[in-house]
Structures are given as structure tokens and as C-alpha cells.
Design an enzyme around this catalytic site. Structure first.
Site, short mmCIF file in Angstrom:
data_model
loop_
_atom_site.label_atom_id
_atom_site.label_comp_id
_atom_site.label_asym_id
_atom_site.label_seq_id
_atom_site.Cartn_x
_atom_site.Cartn_y
_atom_site.Cartn_z
N HIS A 95 -0.04 -21.59 5.60
CA HIS A 95 -0.35 -20.72 4.60
C HIS A 95 -0.77 -19.40 5.26
O HIS A 95 -1.17 -18.34 4.21
CB HIS A 95 -0.93 -21.18 3.40
CG HIS A 95 -0.35 -21.94 2.64
ND1 HIS A 95 0.53 -21.96 1.35
CD2 HIS A 95 -0.67 -23.31 2.29
CE1 HIS A 95 1.00 -22.78 0.78
NE2 HIS A 95 0.32 -23.88 1.33
N LYS A 130 -6.54 -11.61 -8.14
CA LYS A 130 -6.26 -12.41 -7.31
C LYS A 130 -7.57 -12.66 -6.36
O LYS A 130 -8.67 -11.90 -6.84
CB LYS A 130 -5.40 -12.25 -6.14
CG LYS A 130 -5.12 -10.74 -5.62
CD LYS A 130 -4.05 -10.21 -4.59
CE LYS A 130 -2.87 -10.15 -5.80
NZ LYS A 130 -1.60 -10.57 -4.95
N ARG A 131 -7.70 -13.56 -5.30
CA ARG A 131 -8.97 -13.93 -4.62
C ARG A 131 -9.27 -12.47 -3.71
O ARG A 131 -8.33 -11.72 -3.43
CB ARG A 131 -8.83 -14.84 -3.55
CG ARG A 131 -9.42 -15.20 -2.47
CD ARG A 131 -9.34 -16.49 -1.77
NE ARG A 131 -8.20 -16.33 -1.22
CZ ARG A 131 -7.86 -15.91 0.28
NH1 ARG A 131 -8.88 -15.55 0.93
NH2 ARG A 131 -6.65 -16.04 0.72
N LYS A 165 -5.90 -8.36 1.15
CA LYS A 165 -5.23 -8.12 -0.19
C LYS A 165 -5.12 -6.72 -0.63
O LYS A 165 -4.55 -6.32 -1.90
CB LYS A 165 -5.49 -9.27 -1.14
CG LYS A 165 -5.08 -10.55 -0.80
CD LYS A 165 -5.89 -11.78 -1.80
CE LYS A 165 -5.65 -12.99 -1.10
NZ LYS A 165 -4.07 -13.41 -1.39
N THR A 193 2.23 -15.89 -5.17
CA THR A 193 2.62 -16.55 -6.41
C THR A 193 2.41 -15.85 -7.70
O THR A 193 3.27 -16.08 -8.48
CB THR A 193 2.18 -18.26 -6.48
OG1 THR A 193 1.04 -18.38 -6.66
CG2 THR A 193 3.09 -19.01 -5.42
N LYS A 204 4.94 -14.68 -11.07
CA LYS A 204 4.26 -15.02 -12.36
C LYS A 204 4.53 -13.58 -13.15
O LYS A 204 4.99 -13.73 -14.41
CB LYS A 204 2.99 -15.62 -12.43
CG LYS A 204 2.90 -16.98 -11.87
CD LYS A 204 1.39 -17.08 -11.52
CE LYS A 204 1.43 -18.49 -10.73
NZ LYS A 204 0.01 -18.57 -10.06
#
Length: 811
Positions: free
Chosen positions: A359, A549-550, A555, A657, A661
Site C-alpha cells: 500500500h 482523509k488522514r 496528501k 478509495t 466514493k
């Protein structure tokens, strides 16, 4: 209570209502006229659970009778969220339950709210595992999900004075009606001690400490209720919980140290590993659940099939990331030391049994453990790892590998304080290694596993992630689900491929108007959540721009915040311009020891404080950071999002993911060509997505060769103005230097290319604003996003795993 003139209930509703009352009286111990919402939740859940039990038993009996190959999915996280709505939806009982409760004067939504989110995960890794468990049950694939029953999960996130504060997540404080403690399913897991030769040959490990793993089972119901699998979580108990002599002598604390040390294993998800003690606890957790799970698998296999020699024929073990990688060595220990197999046969079985999902492409994120810690805590496993490595390197040497390649593929890294590379161990011990998006899998072969791919050609394969549409469309967005059902019929509920039938309706003005209307209703509901949680009023008519998100530097929440400041500066400087009203929504947790991520959270809240209280904006821009992000909060946010922020540094996000969504629910993506964004863009079309920034190859070269952030800032007046405002304390007047270190660090070493991509991102955000002002174009693109993402169903992903990796049939 119900209206006396109401029509009589159907037999199904009457039976469920009677079952709920029965549970309320005889198991909850309540009375209907005095029952609290929690009492009704328990009674309803227990009534539903009863309807699951026969199906659960039948699935297990059928698996045993037909000798199916079974999947064992090992994951450190299972972010399953609330279970009642999922179970009702998959059983087809949602409306039956609604009517049954209504007749008792109870609202179903109020009952849903009584269930806490199961605190068993943090982010995408755990949510992926939960979606996969749903899909395996829906496809009637026999499976056990294995993990840890965390008493406090990661943490409950509070925001105080703009800062993240972590407190325990007490999700089990009132009990969990979904789980079954299996007191008869117990595995002993050893730590420490020494290894000594056996008189009869071989060696014996004599652990210095033994911890007991107690199984807790939760049923996982598939679509239509046809199949029910098991999520088996382990709770840690001391074998000697109380030293009575010490307790009676007055040492009340010392007498319980064994219990405290053992039970710490299942207390908290991801304890901080910045200290040696934290590293040891993390390793104890990983070995604890991997060992217990493999012991349980072998015990079940022997009961059903007799000999362990057929283990690989009947069991497929999927390692979800490197956390359970120690299982490769542990299975060898169990097969050789406990069950008496020879090395070569045990290795053949192990390779055929294991497969590994990677991952991450960041070498620093691939777990490694100090050899000294492994030798002390898991001495026999470390011996086996040395033997695996020697065999692996000798095979590579025989194939012509030079010293440089041998060093690169070695499971032991000799140049970083001697550490065990857990990603390498998982790779070497598995017959298949998969990435989770096409881009990620390709980059695995040229970056983190380049040499291993050459040494073991053909082992790497791709399995692009997916999501369960049952949770993320049907349950999370009933308004959109009804609109689709009314428009194209219900076939898409069983087979998402039928969503493609929506595509022609993207050009139908009436359908676009209905699509917009259901989004507005979801935005109004989210606006109320924002007001209730943080006291900020937002306009549902505005563009909802969402990044949830985290919190992690790659990110790039920071890039989003910097662009928010640039927009704020422009709105104040040009008040007469035509601005698109926008609400920036953030949510996510930062690891407790990740100080830079926590500083980014504080910056988001400082920006929100200034922007939201500036009367000159007339409400055109609002910023909201919603605390304690979890599955339930995501279910409120995702159906209401207009713009999905997927802006990671290209080449660093394995898949994502959340992007799937959002697209499923009709949000338009703004993102880099990273992870699954690449495949989403191919399916929805480049006209229906906003792509910006460096591509993975260019970003990789820039990260490798160095990048002059100061030059990028000097060439961007907007970015220079943003950084000047941060340096000047505009968003932290009480502490003007609060973000000086952040800015100086960005200028000195912009590892994640925030400054490199800023101008491109800013241009793309202007395109977003322009498209929003053309509603026909916007809603046409929104409909096409929903219509064209059926491929991202986790059912498709699991079919691919089953057919190509696990080698088992899908019914």
C-alpha cells in the site's frame, strides 16, 4: 405510540416488532414505556442478529461440508463503522425495521445514532478491509477477517484552540451487541525467552512470556443475506493476571503488571513508535494477531481436513500491508516446530498460502524493525528469518545476482542499524504481490521493489482497489439511490455495471435538475452537521469543496490550505469581482507524534477562524474542519460534496478509495494523476475531472534530483503573498511566528512539491469556479461521474483476487 387507526402491519413487520419487544424485555431488561433510545437500539440489533445466526451457521457448515478453499484476510485495521444499517440493508429489512419501530413510537434514524463507530481502524487501509469483507460475503467467498479487538481504537480527536487533542475512544464502554466472545477459541502467543535444541532433534522455543489471545467474532452479512462470513478479532489477556502473593503482601500495583503488560497489546491502534518501548509494543501487536490467526487457521484446517500438508490447498492468506508480514516466519515456525514438517515442504506450503498487498511507494513507510529487538522479542522467528534470507540470497546468487543486487534484495538491511525489512519478507514469502492501482503497481516494479521484481519475475500483479456500493451509495445516499432506481430500475443494486444506463440521462435537463436537487438536500443535512459540531453556518447553495482523509504531508492538505488563503486574499483585494461561493471542508486525524501534520491541522483551524469571521467576504468563503473523522461522518460528507480533493504528490498515493466514493456520488474530482485518479479519469473522461500538476515520472525525478522551492515561489506572486501572510502572523496574531518554521521548511526542502504544483492547482481551481457557474455543464459532468465508475466496485476487485490470486471459484 402508533395511531390506533393505522393499517394493520404485514406479517413480516409484526414478527419483527414482536421480536424487538421480546429482546427488550428478556435480554435488555427494559419496558417499552420506559425504554431509552439505547435500549431500543440493543433490542433491534439483537432481533436482527437472531436473523443472521442461522445464515451464519449454514455458511460455515456449507464451507466445511464442501471443503471450499477459505480466505484468511489479515489486517491491522477493519474500519467497519456502524453495523446495524449495513446488516438491515444487506438483509433487505430496512423498511421492515422502520415500520416495526414506527409502530412502537421509535424512529429508525434515532436508533442508528445510538451505535458508536467501531474504533478498529484509522483510514483507507482499514476501510478497504471492511469493503473487502462485505464483498467476500456478498460473493459467497468463505472468509475469515483477522485483526485485533482494540478497546480504544486510534483515539477520539478533539479540536481545542485549533489544536488536535487525543483522548481515548471508548466505543466498547456500553458493550457491543454484534460480537460473540468465543471463550473456547484461545491461542497462546509467546514472546522473549530462548531457543534450545531438542533431544529428539530440531529446536524448541521456550518463551519468557505467554499472552493469551481470546477470539471475538462478528458476523459479516453479504448482499441479500445469502452468505455470512466471520470477522474474528483477538483480545489479549495475561496467562497469570494476578500475582496473589504480591497482592496480599501489599504490592497491589506490581501484582498486576503481567495483566497490564499483556492487555496493552489490544488497548490502542498504532501506539506511538518514536520510543523503543513504543516500537516493542507495535511489534508485539503485529506478532500477537498474526500468530493467533495462523494458529487458528491451522487448527480449523486440521479439524476439517486432517493433515497440515494440504494447508495451501484449502487456505489462502492475504497480508494487508506489512503489518502481518511476520506471519511468513511464524507459519514456518508452526509447521516445522509444532507440526513436524521439513523445511522445504513447509516453505512450499507457505509460499502457496501467502499473498501480499502493498500500500505504499515510500521506502520510509515500509515497516522495518531493529534486528536486536527481533532477536530479543521473537528469537525463534528471527532464526527463521535468517534462514529464509540465506535461501533467498543463495537462489539469487545462483541466478547471477551481483553484490549490489544481493544487498538490495536482502531481507536484512545492513546499512540502517541492521533492520529487518518487513516488506521484503512479505514479498519473498508470497506467491503473489499486488499493487492497488495500475500506476502504483507499475511504479512498484521500478522503485521500492525494483530489484525484487527482477529476482522474482512475474510475482507482482495489479488489483485496483474498489469500494462497496452498498455502503457508499445505497446506505450513505438514499436520495441518490432512489433517483437512480426510479430512473433506470433496481438492477444496479445487484450489478453496478447497470449504472452505465445513467449516462444518456446526463443530457436530460429534468434528470440533471433532480440530480442537483438531491445533492442540495444532502448539503442541507451536512450544513446542519457543521453547525452542530463546530458552530459555523454554511450556505448549502455554495460549492462544497471537500478534502477528508488522514492528515499527511504527501496528501497535501497544506496545498489546499495555501490555495484557500490565496482565494481569501483575492476576494479581499477584488471585492467587485464575480466570486463563486465556496465552503472548504476538511476532516482527518494526524498521528499523535506527527508534529508537522498536527501543525497543518492547526493552520486549517486558524485560517477558518480568520476567514469565517471576516465580514468583508459576505459569507462567500467559509472553512470548516470537522473533528473526529470516521465512517459515519464520511457518510454525511460524501453525498454532499461537489468537489473531491485528491491532490497528493503524484507517485506517492498507492490508490485512494475516497476518490471512488466521491465520484460514485457525483462529485467532480480535482486531482493529480496519482493512484486510482488515473483510472477514474480514464473512465469518467478528462472533460469531467480537473487534473493538474506534475505527473509521477516528473515528480519522482524532481524529488530525487532536488527542487528549488524559492525559485517557484519567486515566480508566483500569489503564492508569495500567501507565504508572506503566514510569516507575518495574519492567521496567528497572538503568536506571529507560529508558522515561520513551516514556511522556512517549505522553502528549504519542499519534499512533497507543494510549491511546484501550486500555480497549476490554482489554475485548476479557477476552472472549477467557472464550471460551477455553468450549472448545465457541472451537473452533466456529475451525472457522468456516477454513471461511469461501476468498475470501482469492491465486488470486481474481490473477483479479481479470487480468480487470479486465491484460485477459488466465485459463485
Amino acid at each position: 405510540m402508533p395511531d390506533d387507526g393505522a393499517a394493520p402491519a404485514s406479517p413480516e413487520v409484526a414478527a419483527l416488532r414482536a421480536a424487538i419487544l421480546d429482546k427488550l424485555i428478556y435480554q435488555v431488561g427494559g419496558r417499552d414505556e420506559r425504554a431509552s433510545p439505547r435500549d431500543w437500539f440493543l433490542a433491534a440489533t439483537l432481533a436482527v442478529r437472531d436473523r443472521i445466526m442461522d445464515r451464519w451457521r449454514a455458511a460455515n457448515d456449507l464451507s466445511a461440508a464442501e471443503h471450499h478453499r477459505q480466505v484468511c484476510y489479515l489486517s491491522m485495521e477493519f474500519l467497519i463503522g456502524r453495523l446495524l444499517s449495513d446488516a438491515l440493508g444487506n438483509l433487505g429489512l430496512t423498511e421492515t425495521m422502520r415500520e416495526a419501530l414506527s409502530g412502537l413510537g421509535v424512529e429508525l434514524e434515532e436508533i442508528y445514532a445510538q451505535e458508536p463507530d467501531a474504533a478498529l481502524g484509522n483510514g483507507g487501509l482499514g476501510r478497504l478491509a471492511a469493503c473487502f469483507m462485505d464483498s467476500m460475503a456478498s460473493l459467497s467467498i468463505p472468509a475469515f477477517g483477522y485483526g485485533i479487538r482494540y478497546e480504544h481504537g486510534l483515539f477520539r480527536q478533539l479540536i481545542q484552540d485549533g489544536r488536535q487533542r487525543e483522548v481515548p475512544e471508548d466505543w466498547l464502554s456500553l458493550g457491543n451487541p454484534w460480537e460473540f466472545e468465543r471463550a473456547n477459541i484461545v491461542c497462546d502467543v509467546g514472546f522473549g525467552g530462548h531457543v534450545a535444541p531438542r533431544a529428539e532433534g530440531g529446536v524448541a522455543w521456550h518463551p519468557g512470556e505467554v499472552v493469551r489471545a481470546i477470539a471475538y467474532d462478528t458476523p459479516v452479512v453479504g448482499w441479500g443475506g445469502k452468505w455470512v462470513n466471520t470477522l474474528r478479532l483477538w483480545s489479549a489477556r495475561a496467562t497469570d493476571p494476578l500475582q496473589l502473593d504480591a497482592f496480599n503482601s501489599g504490592d497491589h500495583i506490581g501484582a498486576q503488571l503481567n495483566r497490564v503488560r499483556a492487555e496493552a497489546i489490544s488497548r490502542v491502534l498504532y501506539p506511538g513508535d518514536e520510543s523503543p518501548a513504543g516500537q516493542e509494543l507495535r511489534l508485539r501487536q503485529e506478532y500477537f494477531f498474526a500468530s493467533a490467526s495462523l494458529q487458528d487457521m491451522i487448527r480449523r484446517h486440521k479439524r476439517l481436513h486432517g493433515e497440515v500438508t494440504t494447508l495451501a490447498e484449502k487456505n489462502a492468506v492475504q497480508l494487508n500491508d506489512t503489518h502481518p508480514a511476520i506471519g511468513v516466519a511464524e507459519l514456518m515456525r508452526l509447521l516445522i516446530d509444532v507440526h513436524g514438517l521439513e523445511w522445504d515442504e513447509a516453505w512450499r506450503i507457505g509460499i502457496a498460502t501467502f499473498s501480499y498487498t502493498n500500500h505504499t511507494l515510500m521506502p520510509e513507510a515500509l515497516e522495518s524493525w531493529p534486528v536486536a529487538l527481533m532477536e530479543r522479542l521473537l528469537p525463534r522467528n528471527m532464526q527463521i528469518i535468517y534462514l529464509i534470507n540465506a535461501q533467498h540470497l543463495e537462489a539469487a546468487r545462483q541466478a547471477g545476482a551481483n553484490d549490489g543486487m544481493l544487498e538490495a534484495i536482502s531481507i536484512i538491511n545492513e546499512h540502517a542499524g541492521r533492520r529487518v525489512r518487513m516488506g521484503h519478507l512479505a514479498f519473498v514469502g508470497s506467491h503473489k504481490v499486488n499493487g492497488v492501482s495500475a500506476l502504483h503497481t507499475g511504479l512498484m516494479k521500478t522503485t521500492v521493489f525494483a530489484e525484487l521484481d527482477r529476482a522474482c519475475p512475474g510475482r507482482i500483479t495489479n488489483k485496483t482497489n474498489g469500494i462497496t456500493f452498498r455502503r457508499w451509495l445505497q446506505r450513505a445516499n438514499p436520495g441518490l439511490t432512489k433517483l437512480i432506481t426510479d430512473s433506470i430500475g433496481p438492477r444496479f443494486l445487484d450489478d453496478p455495471e447497470h449504472l452505465a444506463e445513467l449516462a444518456p440521462l446526463a443530457h436530460d435537463a429534468a434528470f440533471r435538475e433532480a440530480f442537483e436537487a438531491q445533492r442540495l438536500a444532502a448539503k442541507r443535512r451536512l450544513a446542519e452537521v457543521v453547525r452542530a459540531r463546530i458552530g459555523v453556518a454554511v450556505d448549502p447553495q455554495a460549492l462544497f469543496d471537500v478534502q477528508i482523509k488522514r492528515i499527511h504531508e504527501y496528501k497535501r492538505q497544506l496545498l489546499n490550505i495555501l490555495q484557500t488563503i490565496a482565494l481569501y486574499n483575492a476576494m479581499r483585494a477584488q471585492p467587485m469581482s464575480r466570486w463563486t461561493p465556496r465552503v472548504k471542508i476538511f476532516a482527518g486525524k494526524a498521528a499523535p507524534s506527527y508534529h508537522q501534520a498536527k501543525l497543518i491541522i492547526r493552520l486549517a483551524n486558524d485560517v477558518a477562524r480568520v476567514v469565517n469571521n471576516d465580514p468583508t467576504l459576505h459569507g462567500l468563503l467559509k472553512v470548516a474542519f470537522l473533528p473526529n473523522y470516521n465512517v459515519t461522518l464520511a457518510e454525511s460528507i460524501i453525498p454532499a460534496a461537489d468537489l473531491s480533493e485528491q491532490i497528493s504528490t503524484a507517485g506517492l498515493e498507492a490508490s485512494g478509495t475516497g476518490n471512488m466514493k466521491f465520484a460514485l456520488n457525483g462529485a467532480l474530482t480535482i486531482g493529480t494523476l496519482d493512484g486510482a485518479n488515473v483510472e477514474i479519469s480514464e473512465r469518467v473522461g478528462l472533460d469531467n475531472i480537473f487534473i493538474f500538476g506534475l505527473k509521477a515520472d516528473a515528480a519522482g525525478a524532481m524529488r530525487r534530483d532536488g527542487f528549488d522551492a524559492r525559485a517557484a515561489v519567486a515566480a508566483s506572486p500569489e503564492l508569495q503573498g500567501v507565504l508572506d501572510s503566514l510569516m507575518g502572523g495574519v492567521f496567528s496574531p497572538e503568536e506571529p511566528d507560529r508558522y515561520r518554521g513551516l514556511v522556512e521548511g517549505l522553502l528549504a526542502h519542499d519534499s512533497f512539491l507543494v510549491t511546484a504544483d501550486f500555480d497549476s492547482y490554482q489554475r485548476s481551481q479557477r476552472q472549477v469556479a467557472e464550471r460551477w457557474r455553468q450549472p448545465d455543464d457541472w451537473w452533466r459532468s456529475a451525472v457522468l461521474n456516477t454513471a461511469n465508475v461501476a468498475w470501482f466496485s469492491s465486488d470486481r476487485t474481490i473477483r479479481d483476487y479470487a480468480e487470479e490470486i486465491w484460485k477459488l471459484p466465485v459463485r
